[in-house]
Design a protein around this motif. Sequence first.
Motif, short mmCIF file in Angstrom:
data_model
loop_
_atom_site.label_atom_id
_atom_site.label_comp_id
_atom_site.label_asym_id
_atom_site.label_seq_id
_atom_site.Cartn_x
_atom_site.Cartn_y
_atom_site.Cartn_z
N PHE A 1 2.79 52.39 -14.02
CA PHE A 1 2.49 51.00 -13.69
C PHE A 1 3.59 50.44 -12.78
O PHE A 1 4.78 50.56 -13.08
CB PHE A 1 2.42 50.15 -14.97
N VAL A 2 3.17 49.83 -11.66
CA VAL A 2 4.06 48.99 -10.86
C VAL A 2 3.30 47.70 -10.56
O VAL A 2 2.07 47.70 -10.47
CB VAL A 2 4.50 49.67 -9.54
N GLN A 3 4.03 46.61 -10.42
CA GLN A 3 3.38 45.32 -10.15
C GLN A 3 2.57 45.41 -8.86
O GLN A 3 3.01 45.96 -7.86
CB GLN A 3 4.40 44.18 -10.11
N ASN A 4 1.34 44.90 -8.90
CA ASN A 4 0.39 44.87 -7.78
C ASN A 4 -0.13 46.24 -7.41
O ASN A 4 -0.93 46.36 -6.47
CB ASN A 4 1.00 44.21 -6.53
N GLY A 5 0.28 47.29 -8.10
CA GLY A 5 -0.20 48.62 -7.80
C GLY A 5 0.02 48.97 -6.34
O GLY A 5 1.04 48.63 -5.75
N GLN A 6 -0.96 49.64 -5.74
CA GLN A 6 -0.88 49.94 -4.31
C GLN A 6 -1.94 49.19 -3.52
O GLN A 6 -1.63 48.53 -2.54
CB GLN A 6 -0.98 51.45 -4.09
N ARG A 7 -3.19 49.21 -3.97
CA ARG A 7 -4.21 48.46 -3.23
C ARG A 7 -3.90 46.96 -3.29
O ARG A 7 -4.00 46.26 -2.29
CB ARG A 7 -5.60 48.75 -3.77
N GLY A 8 -3.54 46.47 -4.47
CA GLY A 8 -3.22 45.06 -4.59
C GLY A 8 -2.09 44.65 -3.66
O GLY A 8 -2.10 43.56 -3.10
N ARG A 9 -1.13 45.55 -3.49
CA ARG A 9 0.02 45.26 -2.63
C ARG A 9 -0.33 45.43 -1.16
O ARG A 9 -0.08 44.56 -0.34
CB ARG A 9 1.18 46.18 -3.00
N TRP A 10 -0.91 46.57 -0.80
CA TRP A 10 -1.15 46.87 0.61
C TRP A 10 -2.19 45.95 1.23
O TRP A 10 -2.07 45.57 2.38
CB TRP A 10 -1.59 48.32 0.78
N VAL A 11 -3.23 45.61 0.46
CA VAL A 11 -4.25 44.70 0.97
C VAL A 11 -3.82 43.25 0.74
O VAL A 11 -3.88 42.42 1.64
CB VAL A 11 -5.62 44.98 0.33
N GLY A 12 -3.38 42.94 -0.47
CA GLY A 12 -3.03 41.56 -0.80
C GLY A 12 -1.89 41.01 0.02
O GLY A 12 -1.81 39.80 0.27
N ASP A 13 -0.97 41.88 0.47
CA ASP A 13 0.18 41.43 1.24
C ASP A 13 -0.15 41.31 2.73
O ASP A 13 0.66 40.78 3.50
CB ASP A 13 1.33 42.43 1.06
N ASP A 14 -1.29 41.79 3.15
CA ASP A 14 -1.64 41.83 4.57
C ASP A 14 -1.88 40.41 5.09
O ASP A 14 -2.74 39.69 4.58
CB ASP A 14 -2.89 42.69 4.76
#
Length: 442
Positions: free
Chosen positions: A279-292
């Motif tokens: 587990f990491v906060q925002n995972g990877q899709r949440g981070r890579w897409v959400g941060d865009d």
Amino acid sequence: MAAPLEDAVRPRWPGLDPDFHQALIAEGVTPEGVALRTKAEDRFKFAEGKPFLLGPAQMVTAEYSNQFRRVTEMYHRAIEAIVCASYEDEDVRTALSTPPDLAADLAADRDPRNAKVHICRLDLMLDPDGGFWILETNANCPGGFVFSGICNRAWREFMEAKGYPMPPALDHEEKGFMAKWFLAVAEQETGTRPDFLALLREEGGNRLELGDFAKHVEWEGLECAEVDPREIEYDGSYEPRVRGRAVTHAYQKLGMQPFQKLRADLDPFVHAVRDRALFVQNGQRGRWVGDDKLCLAVISDPAFRHLFDPEDYEVLQRHVPWSRNLKWVDDATFEDVRKDRSRFVLKRGLDTRGRGVVVGTGVSEGEWEDAVERGRTEGWLVQEFHPTCWVERDFGAPVLQRHDLALGAINGKLTTLFMRSSGELRVNMARTGRMHPVFMAS
């Protein structure tokens, strides 16, 4: 009576309480106030040799409290809707222009549980008329959550001791807040509370909040250690391991640029997060897409309104400036952008810390032409430019600087509030900015 010329040229945002501001300025230049400020700036460092500059605290008036809470919830729902749509919606993926070196990882990530955005920050530009615009989202690793709460708490205690009534605190003022929210979210997502937490950062790279975060984690009774993600071992047949120890939860302090640079050596880490073994906060899709930053292009474009709750969409149109992917605008719009740089800003989608942002009014015609051509080729965000408001940069100094306002959210709940001011058009702590603690009247 007409407003002073300076207020017309350098307007103040009417949503800040001027009486609180003046009282805090007066107390901040006393010997006790100077001692508090010196202690805070000595305690934090943005980077080696770069102090974490602090400006006078501010108070948002009660008129905006519910507005900010409501808009934060709505915007968070909209970002998660875009993350979810990115699994299957080719139009959304096209609008986002995901870098090619991330495309394969996103295509391999099929678990809908990985679409969560646990933590994010909304950066607002404030209108002189009292409105506000959401300019971008930070769903990467926003360290300001730690420092803002500590600074708010120090100023709250100081002003209360001086006899000033203060409003209720937001969550970030709670001692150890950063670890408490992380562990609560981690347990909600995984069903377990770890006894060891890896703090992931590139060896020798950005570790802005990790010292304080480690203390917060230890207060909760957990062990933790700073780890380079290249140290993680995982092949799918056993729990991820680091330095011979099982690791199932990690706080990721690894920005997009270091991640992309190191990606060839990160297969075990990427696979472990994708498989939900780590587990990491925002995972990877949440981070890579959400941060865009290009998520703003999706929210702004009527072609995507079907993705969003109708009420959320209508409200957000009043707070999201006109935004598009420059690669896909029609020829007439492209010519408008190219010819009139005073009306637009260009942003590379996944850059951070003020990089990859070109403000048309702040560059030459030639620099703008170059940025526009690159933005069209690479699929940058083009956004309508909005001027912002001004505030005193420091105590005992009448110099005014532009400022923004940052809203921090955990699972869509507003928990954090702070301001950044700068002499540059790009208001960013990694450059020349300074943080101003902000309270919110109820």
